[in-house]
Write a protein that holds these residues in place. Structure first.
Motif, short mmCIF file in Angstrom:
data_model
loop_
_atom_site.label_atom_id
_atom_site.label_comp_id
_atom_site.label_asym_id
_atom_site.label_seq_id
_atom_site.Cartn_x
_atom_site.Cartn_y
_atom_site.Cartn_z
N ALA A 94 34.43 -13.45 -44.21
CA ALA A 94 33.77 -12.39 -44.96
C ALA A 94 34.15 -12.52 -46.43
CB ALA A 94 34.19 -11.02 -44.43
N GLY A 147 31.05 -8.68 -46.64
CA GLY A 147 31.46 -8.25 -45.32
C GLY A 147 32.91 -7.78 -45.28
N GLU A 178 37.61 -4.74 -50.59
CA GLU A 178 36.75 -4.43 -49.46
C GLU A 178 36.31 -2.97 -49.44
OE1 GLU A 178 37.48 -4.33 -44.74
OE2 GLU A 178 38.05 -6.20 -45.73
#
Length: 172
Positions: free
Chosen positions: A53, A87, A103
């Protein structure tokens, strides 16, 4: 598949090696800037799922003082537009705390918008949409680390305060 992973890895290294650009002064009292961070992680073994990700963050900001609208430099307005993408490596690994400070859910929004005024004698008032974590809970020792364990004080994290990528209306 392997070629694609290496290509993404090399591109990410190229982005990470770029120095952070300073804000461009457009005119006296008016500056604009861009900050970009792109990470890439790949879970090779263990965790919930194997895979990679690449969480990313884009900040577009405008910083202006009162000279722009005919006032003094003691007044300041700041606007930060935040875009997050990519992601979740935490979902791959099964980490509840998140593995990367960049994130977040994919979004583009006003992250900060506040007004500050400095009065004679050193009194300062600041009101508006503010990033609590950046203003009140900065851990200097964590500046070079990416794991979220180092990004916010555990006491604040347990309190449920609004932190990245969510700001809140406040005053100080």
């Amino acid at each position: 598949m392997v070629t694609r992973v290496w290509l993404v890895f090399i591109l990410c290294l190229a982005f990470l090696s770029l120095p952070e650009a300073p804000a461009a002064e457009l005119s006296p009292g008016l500056a604009a800037g861009v900050n970009f961070a792109q990470d890439y992680f790949h879970n090779l073994q263990g965790g919930r799922h194997r895979g990679g990700a690449g969480p990313g963050r884009l900040d577009l900001y405008l910083d202006m003082d009162g000279r722009v609208w005919g006032g003094s430099a003691d007044s300041r307005f700041f606007l930060d537009l935040l875009g997050t993408n990519g992601g979740s490596i935490s979902n791959q690994a099964g980490d509840l705390q998140t593995l990367d400070n960049v994130e977040a859910v994919n979004t583009f929004k006003v992250f900060e918008a506040w007004y500050r005024h400095r009065f004679a004698g050193g009194l300062e008032v600041r009101v508006g949409l503010q990033d609590f974590n950046a203003r009140f809970n900065v851990l200097d020792a964590a500046g070079t680390l990416i794991n979220s364990s180092f990004g916010i004080d555990p006491v604040i994290a347990q309190a449920g305060a609004g932190i990245f990528p969510t700001a809140a209306v406040g005053g100080e």
